[in-house]
Design a protein around this motif. Structure first.
Motif, mmCIF file in Angstrom:
data_model
loop_
_atom_site.group_PDB
_atom_site.id
_atom_site.type_symbol
_atom_site.label_atom_id
_atom_site.label_comp_id
_atom_site.label_asym_id
_atom_site.label_seq_id
_atom_site.Cartn_x
_atom_site.Cartn_y
_atom_site.Cartn_z
ATOM 1 N N UNK A 120 34.020 30.984 38.824
ATOM 2 C CA UNK A 120 34.178 32.386 38.401
ATOM 3 C C UNK A 120 35.388 33.026 39.086
ATOM 4 N N UNK A 121 36.570 32.667 38.638
ATOM 5 C CA UNK A 121 37.798 33.086 39.312
ATOM 6 C C UNK A 121 37.977 34.601 39.281
ATOM 7 N N UNK A 122 37.842 35.200 38.104
ATOM 8 C CA UNK A 122 38.096 36.638 37.994
ATOM 9 C C UNK A 122 37.039 37.446 38.735
ATOM 10 N N UNK A 123 35.826 36.949 38.766
ATOM 11 C CA UNK A 123 34.775 37.626 39.528
ATOM 12 C C UNK A 123 35.125 37.643 41.008
ATOM 13 N N UNK A 124 35.568 36.503 41.523
ATOM 14 C CA UNK A 124 35.964 36.440 42.923
ATOM 15 C C UNK A 124 37.159 37.318 43.231
ATOM 16 N N UNK A 125 38.115 37.364 42.300
ATOM 17 C CA UNK A 125 39.304 38.185 42.517
ATOM 18 C C UNK A 125 38.954 39.670 42.541
ATOM 19 N N UNK A 126 38.143 40.117 41.580
ATOM 20 C CA UNK A 126 37.754 41.528 41.560
ATOM 21 C C UNK A 126 36.941 41.895 42.796
ATOM 22 N N UNK A 127 36.036 41.021 43.221
ATOM 23 C CA UNK A 127 35.230 41.308 44.408
ATOM 24 C C UNK A 127 36.105 41.357 45.648
ATOM 25 N N UNK A 128 37.024 40.421 45.758
ATOM 26 C CA UNK A 128 37.942 40.401 46.898
ATOM 27 C C UNK A 128 38.805 41.658 46.922
ATOM 28 N N UNK A 129 39.332 42.039 45.761
ATOM 29 C CA UNK A 129 40.160 43.250 45.694
ATOM 30 C C UNK A 129 39.340 44.505 45.921
ATOM 31 N N UNK A 157 32.661 32.993 45.865
ATOM 32 C CA UNK A 157 32.615 32.777 44.418
ATOM 33 C C UNK A 157 33.639 31.737 43.987
ATOM 34 N N UNK A 158 34.770 31.697 44.663
ATOM 35 C CA UNK A 158 35.808 30.726 44.322
ATOM 36 C C UNK A 158 35.464 29.321 44.790
ATOM 37 N N UNK A 159 35.033 29.207 46.039
ATOM 38 C CA UNK A 159 34.928 27.882 46.640
ATOM 39 C C UNK A 159 33.513 27.318 46.665
ATOM 40 N N UNK A 160 32.491 28.141 46.432
ATOM 41 C CA UNK A 160 31.107 27.675 46.349
ATOM 42 C C UNK A 160 30.467 28.306 45.116
ATOM 43 N N UNK A 161 30.919 27.908 43.941
ATOM 44 C CA UNK A 161 30.492 28.582 42.715
ATOM 45 C C UNK A 161 29.023 28.355 42.399
ATOM 46 N N UNK A 162 28.355 27.466 43.106
ATOM 47 C CA UNK A 162 26.938 27.224 42.852
ATOM 48 C C UNK A 162 26.099 28.435 43.276
ATOM 49 N N UNK A 163 26.585 29.247 44.201
ATOM 50 C CA UNK A 163 25.840 30.426 44.663
ATOM 51 C C UNK A 163 26.375 31.701 44.021
ATOM 52 N N UNK A 164 26.921 31.587 42.829
ATOM 53 C CA UNK A 164 27.573 32.717 42.178
ATOM 54 C C UNK A 164 26.609 33.854 41.871
ATOM 55 N N UNK A 165 25.348 33.555 41.531
ATOM 56 C CA UNK A 165 24.397 34.617 41.202
ATOM 57 C C UNK A 165 24.046 35.406 42.468
ATOM 58 N N UNK A 166 23.782 34.699 43.558
ATOM 59 C CA UNK A 166 23.513 35.383 44.816
ATOM 60 C C UNK A 166 24.707 36.230 45.248
ATOM 61 N N UNK A 167 25.902 35.656 45.166
ATOM 62 C CA UNK A 167 27.101 36.391 45.575
ATOM 63 C C UNK A 167 27.325 37.597 44.676
ATOM 64 N N UNK A 168 27.032 37.488 43.392
ATOM 65 C CA UNK A 168 27.187 38.617 42.480
ATOM 66 C C UNK A 168 26.214 39.733 42.781
ATOM 67 N N UNK A 169 24.967 39.385 43.033
ATOM 68 C CA UNK A 169 23.964 40.407 43.364
ATOM 69 C C UNK A 169 24.314 41.070 44.690
ATOM 70 N N UNK A 170 24.708 40.277 45.673
ATOM 71 C CA UNK A 170 25.089 40.833 46.967
ATOM 72 C C UNK A 170 26.312 41.743 46.843
ATOM 73 N N UNK A 171 27.277 41.368 46.005
ATOM 74 C CA UNK A 171 28.467 42.204 45.809
ATOM 75 C C UNK A 171 28.091 43.535 45.162
#
Length: 179
Positions: free
Chosen positions: A26-35, A79-93
């Motif tokens: 999820x590249x764009x998700x990680x970029x938006x969260x980082x920004x 989100x970029x380097x461990x995309x398997x935890x993308x749902x957890x990272x999205x909820x936490x974000x």
């Protein structure tokens, strides 16, 4: 260098590698969260100079803002380097973005809040793509049926039952009879 050598790897090679890497996470998700984490962490410590006037945005929750911003940047990298935890990272974000509204100058003046919220939503909604089935040959159009001798998607041989479990309803509930 010989005529057959390709020379050094050029811009096109690295661009195509980056595109392939970007497509598997999820590249764009990680970029938006980082920004989104950057303004949340930056604004409470920023000092704006207007001529001789200095505006300091520091608040009593400056440490909280820094923690929220650093966590959002970390979640973006996750989100970029461990995309398997993308749902957890999205909820936490999303939760951190919501917490940043009262803690960090209205969520980094709504800029960090919106970026983090969008990044979290993109991370939750992202799903890895299905692998493309190889076509029969170079002249076969994309989406054409794959031949039966495909080693990646084998078909059952003659007289062999397909490897699909029997899901038909039985009157006895699927139990074996005693007789």
């Amino acid at each position: 260098m010989s005529a057959e050598s390709t020379g050094s790897r050029g811009f096109t090679y690295w661009r195509l590698r980056f595109r392939a890497w970007r497509g598997t996470r999820p590249f764009w998700a990680g970029l938006f969260t980082l920004l989104g984490g950057l303004p949340i962490a930056y604004f409470p410590y920023a000092q704006l100079h207007l001529g001789n006037l200095t505006l300091a945005m520091s608040t009593t929750a400056g440490a909280g803002s820094l923690i929220i911003g650093v966590l959002l940047v970390t979640l973006g990298l996750t989100m970029w380097f461990q995309s398997i935890v993308r749902v957890f990272a999205g909820v936490a974000a999303i939760l951190l973005a919501l917490v940043s509204i009262p803690v960090s100058n209205i969520g980094g003046f709504l800029l960090g809040f919106l970026f983090s919220l969008i990044g979290g939503a993109l991370s939750i909604s992202w799903a890895p793509g299905e692998p493309v089935r190889p076509a029969a040959g170079p002249d076969t159009p994309r989406g054409a049926p794959v031949p039966d001798d495909d080693p990646f998607f084998p078909e059952p041989r003659d007289g062999e039952a397909p490897n699909v479990p029997d899901m038909t309803a039985q009157a006895n509930g699927g139990r074996k009879s005693a007789g």
